[in-house]
Design an enzyme around this catalytic site. Structure first.
Site, PDB file in Angstrom:
ATOM      1  N   PRO A  62       0.787  -1.230   0.000  1.00 28.38           N
ATOM      2  CA  PRO A  62       0.000   0.000   0.000  1.00 28.38           C
ATOM      3  C   PRO A  62       0.822   1.285   0.000  1.00 28.38           C
ATOM      4  O   PRO A  62       1.868   1.356   0.648  1.00 28.38           O
ATOM      5  CB  PRO A  62      -0.822  -0.107   1.296  1.00 28.38           C
ATOM      6  CG  PRO A  62      -0.103  -1.097   2.137  1.00 28.38           C
ATOM      7  CD  PRO A  62       0.544  -2.059   1.194  1.00 28.38           C
ATOM      8  N   ASN A  63       0.321   2.239  -0.737  1.00 27.09           N
ATOM      9  CA  ASN A  63       0.868   3.602  -0.837  1.00 27.09           C
ATOM     10  C   ASN A  63       2.165   3.716  -1.621  1.00 27.09           C
ATOM     11  O   ASN A  63       2.677   4.815  -1.813  1.00 27.09           O
ATOM     12  CB  ASN A  63       1.037   4.242   0.564  1.00 27.09           C
ATOM     13  CG  ASN A  63      -0.291   4.336   1.297  1.00 27.09           C
ATOM     14  OD1 ASN A  63      -1.256   4.839   0.737  1.00 27.09           O
ATOM     15  ND2 ASN A  63      -0.359   3.836   2.513  1.00 27.09           N
ATOM     16  N   ARG A 107       5.296  11.131  -2.097  1.00 27.64           N
ATOM     17  CA  ARG A 107       4.933  10.754  -0.739  1.00 27.64           C
ATOM     18  C   ARG A 107       6.150  10.873   0.196  1.00 27.64           C
ATOM     19  O   ARG A 107       7.182  10.243  -0.064  1.00 27.64           O
ATOM     20  CB  ARG A 107       4.476   9.292  -0.787  1.00 27.64           C
ATOM     21  CG  ARG A 107       4.308   8.651   0.531  1.00 27.64           C
ATOM     22  CD  ARG A 107       4.255   7.141   0.413  1.00 27.64           C
ATOM     23  NE  ARG A 107       4.014   6.586   1.729  1.00 27.64           N
ATOM     24  CZ  ARG A 107       4.297   5.344   2.076  1.00 27.64           C
ATOM     25  NH1 ARG A 107       4.800   4.499   1.202  1.00 27.64           N
ATOM     26  NH2 ARG A 107       4.065   4.935   3.286  1.00 27.64           N
ATOM     27  N   TYR A 145      11.364   8.722   1.750  1.00 32.38           N
ATOM     28  CA  TYR A 145      11.442   7.762   0.637  1.00 32.38           C
ATOM     29  C   TYR A 145      12.134   8.295  -0.612  1.00 32.38           C
ATOM     30  O   TYR A 145      12.359   7.542  -1.561  1.00 32.38           O
ATOM     31  CB  TYR A 145      10.020   7.291   0.272  1.00 32.38           C
ATOM     32  CG  TYR A 145       9.311   6.631   1.438  1.00 32.38           C
ATOM     33  CD1 TYR A 145       9.799   5.450   1.996  1.00 32.38           C
ATOM     34  CD2 TYR A 145       8.169   7.195   2.011  1.00 32.38           C
ATOM     35  CE1 TYR A 145       9.178   4.844   3.074  1.00 32.38           C
ATOM     36  CE2 TYR A 145       7.535   6.599   3.092  1.00 32.38           C
ATOM     37  CZ  TYR A 145       8.041   5.431   3.619  1.00 32.38           C
ATOM     38  OH  TYR A 145       7.421   4.833   4.695  1.00 32.38           O
ATOM     39  N   ASN A 165       7.612  -5.811  -1.024  1.00 30.20           N
ATOM     40  CA  ASN A 165       7.636  -4.726  -0.052  1.00 30.20           C
ATOM     41  C   ASN A 165       6.210  -4.631   0.482  1.00 30.20           C
ATOM     42  O   ASN A 165       5.347  -4.022  -0.152  1.00 30.20           O
ATOM     43  CB  ASN A 165       8.053  -3.404  -0.695  1.00 30.20           C
ATOM     44  CG  ASN A 165       8.142  -2.282   0.343  1.00 30.20           C
ATOM     45  OD1 ASN A 165       7.669  -2.444   1.482  1.00 30.20           O
ATOM     46  ND2 ASN A 165       8.724  -1.162  -0.029  1.00 30.20           N
ATOM     47  N   ALA A 211       3.102  -0.847   4.820  1.00 30.82           N
ATOM     48  CA  ALA A 211       2.548  -0.788   6.186  1.00 30.82           C
ATOM     49  C   ALA A 211       2.078  -2.159   6.682  1.00 30.82           C
ATOM     50  O   ALA A 211       2.093  -2.419   7.895  1.00 30.82           O
ATOM     51  CB  ALA A 211       1.405   0.208   6.227  1.00 30.82           C
ATOM     52  N   HIS A 237       3.956  -4.501   9.280  1.00 30.72           N
ATOM     53  CA  HIS A 237       3.898  -4.379  10.740  1.00 30.72           C
ATOM     54  C   HIS A 237       2.571  -4.857  11.328  1.00 30.72           C
ATOM     55  O   HIS A 237       2.405  -4.847  12.545  1.00 30.72           O
ATOM     56  CB  HIS A 237       4.129  -2.910  11.128  1.00 30.72           C
ATOM     57  CG  HIS A 237       5.191  -2.252  10.309  1.00 30.72           C
ATOM     58  ND1 HIS A 237       6.520  -2.639  10.396  1.00 30.72           N
ATOM     59  CD2 HIS A 237       5.148  -1.281   9.350  1.00 30.72           C
ATOM     60  CE1 HIS A 237       7.231  -1.907   9.528  1.00 30.72           C
ATOM     61  NE2 HIS A 237       6.424  -1.089   8.883  1.00 30.72           N
ATOM     62  N   ASP A 242       0.955 -15.434   6.932  1.00 35.26           N
ATOM     63  CA  ASP A 242       0.441 -16.799   6.777  1.00 35.26           C
ATOM     64  C   ASP A 242       0.404 -17.214   5.305  1.00 35.26           C
ATOM     65  O   ASP A 242       0.687 -18.368   4.970  1.00 35.26           O
ATOM     66  CB  ASP A 242      -0.966 -16.920   7.372  1.00 35.26           C
ATOM     67  CG  ASP A 242      -0.948 -16.962   8.895  1.00 35.26           C
ATOM     68  OD1 ASP A 242       0.153 -17.046   9.482  1.00 35.26           O
ATOM     69  OD2 ASP A 242      -2.031 -16.903   9.503  1.00 35.26           O
ATOM     70  N   GLU A 283      12.037  -9.868   1.514  1.00 36.52           N
ATOM     71  CA  GLU A 283      11.291  -8.651   1.888  1.00 36.52           C
ATOM     72  C   GLU A 283      12.206  -7.438   1.731  1.00 36.52           C
ATOM     73  O   GLU A 283      13.367  -7.497   2.139  1.00 36.52           O
ATOM     74  CB  GLU A 283      10.839  -8.782   3.337  1.00 36.52           C
ATOM     75  CG  GLU A 283      10.179  -7.516   3.887  1.00 36.52           C
ATOM     76  CD  GLU A 283       9.579  -7.750   5.265  1.00 36.52           C
ATOM     77  OE1 GLU A 283       8.868  -8.769   5.456  1.00 36.52           O
ATOM     78  OE2 GLU A 283       9.828  -6.929   6.159  1.00 36.52           O
ATOM     79  N   HIS A 296      12.563  -2.993   1.960  1.00 37.48           N
ATOM     80  CA  HIS A 296      12.043  -1.687   2.365  1.00 37.48           C
ATOM     81  C   HIS A 296      12.979  -0.604   1.881  1.00 37.48           C
ATOM     82  O   HIS A 296      14.211  -0.753   2.003  1.00 37.48           O
ATOM     83  CB  HIS A 296      11.929  -1.597   3.892  1.00 37.48           C
ATOM     84  CG  HIS A 296      10.994  -2.611   4.450  1.00 37.48           C
ATOM     85  ND1 HIS A 296       9.635  -2.476   4.368  1.00 37.48           N
ATOM     86  CD2 HIS A 296      11.226  -3.795   5.059  1.00 37.48           C
ATOM     87  CE1 HIS A 296       9.065  -3.532   4.910  1.00 37.48           C
ATOM     88  NE2 HIS A 296      10.005  -4.355   5.328  1.00 37.48           N
ATOM     89  N   LEU A 297      12.403   0.470   1.387  1.00 35.24           N
ATOM     90  CA  LEU A 297      13.217   1.610   0.964  1.00 35.24           C
ATOM     91  C   LEU A 297      13.917   2.227   2.170  1.00 35.24           C
ATOM     92  O   LEU A 297      15.128   2.504   2.146  1.00 35.24           O
ATOM     93  CB  LEU A 297      12.313   2.672   0.314  1.00 35.24           C
ATOM     94  CG  LEU A 297      11.650   2.245  -0.992  1.00 35.24           C
ATOM     95  CD1 LEU A 297      10.230   2.758  -1.070  1.00 35.24           C
ATOM     96  CD2 LEU A 297      12.459   2.732  -2.167  1.00 35.24           C
ATOM     97  N   SER A 298      13.148   2.453   3.239  1.00 40.36           N
ATOM     98  CA  SER A 298      13.712   3.079   4.437  1.00 40.36           C
ATOM     99  C   SER A 298      14.256   1.996   5.367  1.00 40.36           C
ATOM    100  O   SER A 298      13.901   0.821   5.228  1.00 40.36           O
ATOM    101  CB  SER A 298      12.627   3.894   5.146  1.00 40.36           C
ATOM    102  OG  SER A 298      11.582   3.031   5.596  1.00 40.36           O
ATOM    103  N   ARG A 331      13.355   3.962  12.594  1.00 38.64           N
ATOM    104  CA  ARG A 331      12.169   4.820  12.557  1.00 38.64           C
ATOM    105  C   ARG A 331      11.304   4.612  13.817  1.00 38.64           C
ATOM    106  O   ARG A 331      11.815   4.213  14.846  1.00 38.64           O
ATOM    107  CB  ARG A 331      11.401   4.546  11.253  1.00 38.64           C
ATOM    108  CG  ARG A 331      12.251   4.831  10.019  1.00 38.64           C
ATOM    109  CD  ARG A 331      11.478   4.624   8.733  1.00 38.64           C
ATOM    110  NE  ARG A 331      10.316   5.520   8.678  1.00 38.64           N
ATOM    111  CZ  ARG A 331       9.354   5.414   7.755  1.00 38.64           C
ATOM    112  NH1 ARG A 331       9.409   4.460   6.841  1.00 38.64           N
ATOM    113  NH2 ARG A 331       8.347   6.255   7.763  1.00 38.64           N
ATOM    114  N   ARG A 381       7.360   0.449  13.653  1.00 40.04           N
ATOM    115  CA  ARG A 381       7.899  -0.076  12.389  1.00 40.04           C
ATOM    116  C   ARG A 381       9.037  -1.071  12.603  1.00 40.04           C
ATOM    117  O   ARG A 381       9.508  -1.707  11.670  1.00 40.04           O
ATOM    118  CB  ARG A 381       8.417   1.069  11.514  1.00 40.04           C
ATOM    119  CG  ARG A 381       7.338   1.934  10.968  1.00 40.04           C
ATOM    120  CD  ARG A 381       7.895   2.939   9.982  1.00 40.04           C
ATOM    121  NE  ARG A 381       7.071   4.121   9.974  1.00 40.04           N
ATOM    122  CZ  ARG A 381       5.977   4.267   9.230  1.00 40.04           C
ATOM    123  NH1 ARG A 381       5.593   3.322   8.399  1.00 40.04           N
ATOM    124  NH2 ARG A 381       5.276   5.372   9.303  1.00 40.04           N
TER     125      ARG A 381
END
Ligand code: DQA
Length: 160
Positions: A12-13, A20, A25, A76, A79, A82, A89, A100, A102-104, A109, A113
């Site tokens: 998402p996002n 954003r 990011y 990725n 949100a 978390h 599952d 997995e 993540h950009l950040s 953070r 997170r």
């Protein structure tokens, strides 16, 4: 031989990348990340299917349908990383090698997170390298698939 197919899932996002929270990011857009992934995939000899969704159930469905059609998953979960027991599952049920990204750096953070529910269902995680997290993640996934191929040829079990 057909190149191994890898499913890339953006959560998402991530469709909003570029505008954003640019302090977190950066200004790279999802389209640019996908172009870079496509270029890297060609170098590595893998074929990508890339999907972005803002919906948890849709992501669960994509993972559930991946078995049989894909050799691995690069995700990725954004949100949902978390919060989503359902995506964790689904990854465990699919039992496909998954990385997995993540950009950040999620460990630098907010406290909420710092926990990933999904990472324990993955081979590994790359976090904090911006767009390069995706490239590094794809390379790691491909290396792991190559190793498993060698092991299977030798009559050994896959690593994961
Ligand atoms: C993110 C980190 C998550 O905590 C956040 O919710 C995102 C993006 C990252 O790529 O850094 O949406 O997954």
């Amino acid at each position: 031989m057909n190149p191994p197919r890898i499913l890339v899932i953006h959560g998402p996002n991530l469709n909003l990348l570029g505008t954003r929270e640019v302090d977190v990011y950066g200004r790279v857009t999802l389209k640019e990340i996908n172009l870079l992934l496509g270029r890297e995939a060609a170098l590595l000899g893998v074929k990508l299917k890339i999907v972005q969704s803002n919906h948890e159930g849709k992501i669960v469905d994509l993972i559930g349908e991946a078995r049989g059609s894909f050799k691995g998953i690069l995700i990725n979960p954004a949100a949902y990383t978390h919060t989503s027991v359902a995506i964790r599952d689904a990854l465990l049920a699919a039992a496909l090698p998954t990385v997995e990204v993540h950009l950040s750096n999620i460990y630098k953070r907010e406290d909420f997170r710092k926990q990933s529910l999904t990472a324990p269902a993955c081979i590994g995680q790359v976090s904090g390298f911006g767009k390069d997290s995706y490239i590094l993640g794809l390379k790691g996934l491909k290396a792991s698939l190559d190793l498993d191929k060698v092991r299977i040829k030798m009559g050994k079990r896959p690593t994961k």
